[in-house]
Design a protein around this motif. Structure first.
Motif, PDB file in Angstrom:
ATOM      1  N   ASP A  34       0.823  -1.214   0.000  1.00 38.91           N
ATOM      2  CA  ASP A  34       0.000   0.000   0.000  1.00 38.91           C
ATOM      3  C   ASP A  34       0.854   1.259   0.000  1.00 38.91           C
ATOM      4  OD1 ASP A  34      -2.365  -1.444  -0.003  1.00 38.91           O
ATOM      5  OD2 ASP A  34      -2.445  -1.536   2.193  1.00 38.91           O
ATOM      6  N   TYR A  35       2.013   1.203   0.672  1.00 40.27           N
ATOM      7  CA  TYR A  35       2.887   2.375   0.735  1.00 40.27           C
ATOM      8  C   TYR A  35       3.387   2.740  -0.662  1.00 40.27           C
ATOM      9  CZ  TYR A  35       3.102   1.055   5.691  1.00 40.27           C
ATOM     10  OH  TYR A  35       2.794   0.719   6.990  1.00 40.27           O
ATOM     11  N   GLU A  47       2.030   1.813  -3.595  1.00 37.57           N
ATOM     12  CA  GLU A  47       0.906   2.175  -4.468  1.00 37.57           C
ATOM     13  C   GLU A  47       0.446   3.610  -4.231  1.00 37.57           C
ATOM     14  OE1 GLU A  47      -3.403   0.503  -4.346  1.00 37.57           O
ATOM     15  OE2 GLU A  47      -2.212  -0.834  -5.627  1.00 37.57           O
ATOM     16  N   ALA A  48       0.529   4.048  -2.964  1.00 32.34           N
ATOM     17  CA  ALA A  48       0.104   5.412  -2.627  1.00 32.34           C
ATOM     18  C   ALA A  48       1.201   6.437  -2.862  1.00 32.34           C
ATOM     19  CB  ALA A  48      -0.348   5.462  -1.166  1.00 32.34           C
ATOM     20  N   GLY A  49       2.389   5.982  -3.273  1.00 33.47           N
ATOM     21  CA  GLY A  49       3.499   6.898  -3.490  1.00 33.47           C
ATOM     22  C   GLY A  49       4.142   7.387  -2.207  1.00 33.47           C
ATOM     23  N   ARG A  50       3.871   6.710  -1.097  1.00 32.79           N
ATOM     24  CA  ARG A  50       4.420   7.131   0.194  1.00 32.79           C
ATOM     25  C   ARG A  50       5.862   6.673   0.362  1.00 32.79           C
ATOM     26  NH1 ARG A  50       2.135  10.473   3.698  1.00 32.79           N
ATOM     27  NH2 ARG A  50       2.195   9.120   5.521  1.00 32.79           N
TER      28      ARG A  50
END
Length: 410
Positions: A10-11, A13-16
Motif C-alpha cells: 500500500d505504501y 501504491e500510494a506513493g508514500r
C-alpha cells in the motif's frame, strides 16, 4: 520461490515509499536482470562458470530495519521522511522479517511514553533521530536509539524497564549520540543499556553482532554466501587464508571450519586405509589452515575473536586497514588464498595491484557492487575466474551481491 506472487504494498501504491523500486516487477524478471547485468559487466566469466543464483525472497527477508523517527512527541512515526520532512510511518512494511514488524508498534508506544520529541530536520530541533532494529534467527532483538543529546540518553536509560516490558525479546539495547545536523545514521559515541552483542546463529557458526557491527541484511542469503565460500575453500584445502575486510568474521570462521572439517575427514580416511593395509593403527592429526582476519573496526575484531573462541575455531583477527596491512606484508607471509569483501567502492587500485603481484594462488571476492568489481578485476589480468554466483541480498531493488572465485593464470 521465483513464482511466488509479489506482496501488495500500500505504501508503494500510494506513493508514500519508493524504496522497493522494483516491487511491482515479477521476481523472476528482477533476478534475471541482475544476472544479465553481472554477465555484461564480467564478460571474462564463461557462461559455464556461473552457478545458479541465490534468490532472496519476495517478503519477510530483511533482518534489520533502520527507522527514521518522525511525527510529534506522543505520536511518533517510525519509517522514513517525506521530501517535506514529514514522518511516514512504515510499521507494516512487508519486507521486514515478522519479528521486526511485530516489534515496531511497541517501539512506537514506548517512544510516545518517553515524551521525547522526534528530530525535526528542517527546523534542526528535537531529540529522537533513528531506531535501528536487528533480528537474530532465535527471535531475539538488538535495539539502537540514535538521539541528539545527553538528556535523551538519561530518559531512555531510566525508561529501560518499560521498554523491556513492551519488547521482551530485546537482549541488546544501546543509545547512540548524534548531536550534529548531518545526513548520517550514527555518531561516534555508543552507550550500552543492556547486553553487549546479539548472537546470529547461522548453523555452522554463530556470529556476535554489536550495535555498530556490519552484517548482511538477509540472513538466509548470508548463510548461502558463507556456505559457497566455505565450499570453495574446502575443495581447495589451502594451508593459509587471509580474510580482508573481515567484519565480525563471517567468511573467515565459516571457511576455517570447512577447511578443518575437510582436513579431519581426509586424515581419518587415510588412517583407516592404513589400518586396512596393516601400515598403521591411528589417525594422524588434521592440519588446520592458518586463518587471519583483518578489519579496521576494533569492536568487530573483538566480536570475531569471541565467535572463534565459542566455536573452538582456530583463527586470528587483528584491527588494521586491509590495504595497508597487505601492502606492508612480507612476501613470505602472503597466504595461499585471500578473501576480500570490501565496501561498495571495491578494493581499489592499490590492493588490486598488490593482488596482481602477490604470490597468492586463489582469491574469493565478494562484492555488493558489480561495477567496482569489474574495475578491480580489470586491474588484475593475471587472474582467471573459476566460479561466480549472484546472491540476491536486496530483492525489489537494483542492488545485489556477487561473488567470484579467482585462480592465478600466470
Amino acid at each position: 520461490m521465483l513464482t511466488l506472487p509479489l506482496p501488495h504494498c500500500d505504501y508503494f501504491e500510494a506513493g508514500r515509499c519508493r524504496s522497493c523500486a522494483l516491487i511491482e516487477v515479477p521476481y523472476v524478471t528482477q533476478l534475471s536482470e541482475k544476472e544479465r547485468r553481472c554477465h555484461d559487466l564480467l564478460p571474462q566469466v564463461p557462461v559455464s562458470r556461473w552457478l545458479p543464483s541465490v534468490a532472496g525472497g519476495v517478503a519477510d527477508f530483511r533482518n534489520k530495519a533502520k527507522l527514521v523517527v518522525g511525527g510529534a512527541s506522543g505520536t511518533v512515526t517510525l519509517g522514513i521522511l517525506g521530501r517535506d520532512g514529514e514522518g511516514i510511518d512504515l510499521r507494516e512494511c512487508l519486507i521486514q522479517e515478522p519479528g521486526i514488524r511485530d516489534a515496531i508498534p511497541h517501539l512506537a508506544a514506548f517512544l510516545d511514553g518517553t515524551g521525547l520529541a522526534p528530530y525535526d530536520v528542517p527546523a534542526r530541533r528535537g531529540e529522537l533521530k533513528f531506531v535501528h532494529v536487528t533480528l537474530a534467527p532465535s527471535g531475539e532483538l538488538m535495539l539502537r536509539f540514535v538521539v541528539r543529546s545527553e538528556q535523551s540518553l538519561h530518559v531512555l536509560r531510566k525508561a529501560l524497564p518499560a521498554l523491556l516490558a513492551l519488547v521482551p525479546r530485546a537482549v541488546v539495547v544501546s543509545v547512540n549520540l548524534l548531536p550534529e545536523h548531518r545526513a548520517v545514521l550514527e555518531g561516534e559515541r555508543e552507550e550500552m543499556l543492556l547486553g553487549s552483542s546479539l548472537d546470529m546463529d547461522l548453523g555452522d557458526v554463530s556470529l556476535h553482532l554489536r550495535p555498530q557491527s556490519f552484517f548482511q541484511t538477509n540472513t538466509a542469503v548470508a548463510r548461502a554466501l558463507y556456505a559457497q565460500a566455505a565450499e570453495w575453500i574446502a575443495a581447495e584445502r589451502p594451508g593459509s587464508i587471509w580474510d580482508l575486510y573481515c567484519g565480525v568474521g563471517g567468511f573467515a570462521l565459516h571457511c576455517a571450519a570447512a577447511a578443518t572439517a575437510t582436513a579431519t575427514a581426509t586424515a581419518a580416511t587415510a588412517a583407516a586405509a592404513a589400518v586396512d593395509s596393516g601400515a598403521g593403527s591411528g589417525a594422524s592429526a588434521a592440519a588446520a589452515p592458518r586463518v587471519l582476519g583483518v578489519e579496521i573496526s576494533a569492536s568487530a575484531v573483538e566480536s570475531a575473536r569471541r565467535s572463534a573462541a565459542d566455536a573452538g575455531i582456530t583463527a586470528e583477527f587483528i584491527a588494521a586497514d586491509a590495504t595497508a596491512f597487505a601492502l606492508a606484508a612480507d612476501a613470505s607471509d602472503v597466504p595461499h588464498t585471500v578473501i576480500v569483501n570490501p565496501p561498495r567502492r571495491g578494493i581499489g587500485p592499490a590492493l588490486a595491484a598488490w593482488l596482481e603481484a602477490a604470490p597468492a594462488q586463489r582469491v574469493i571476492y565478494s562484492s555488493c557492487n558489480p561495477e567496482s568489481l569489474a574495475t578491480d578485476l580489470a586491474a588484475m589480468p593475471s587472474w582467471g575466474v573459476r566460479g561466480a554466483r549472484v546472491f540476491d541480498m536486496f530483492p525489489h531493488t537494483t542492488h545485489l551481491e556477487v561473488m567470484v572465485l579467482l585462480e592465478r593464470q600466470r
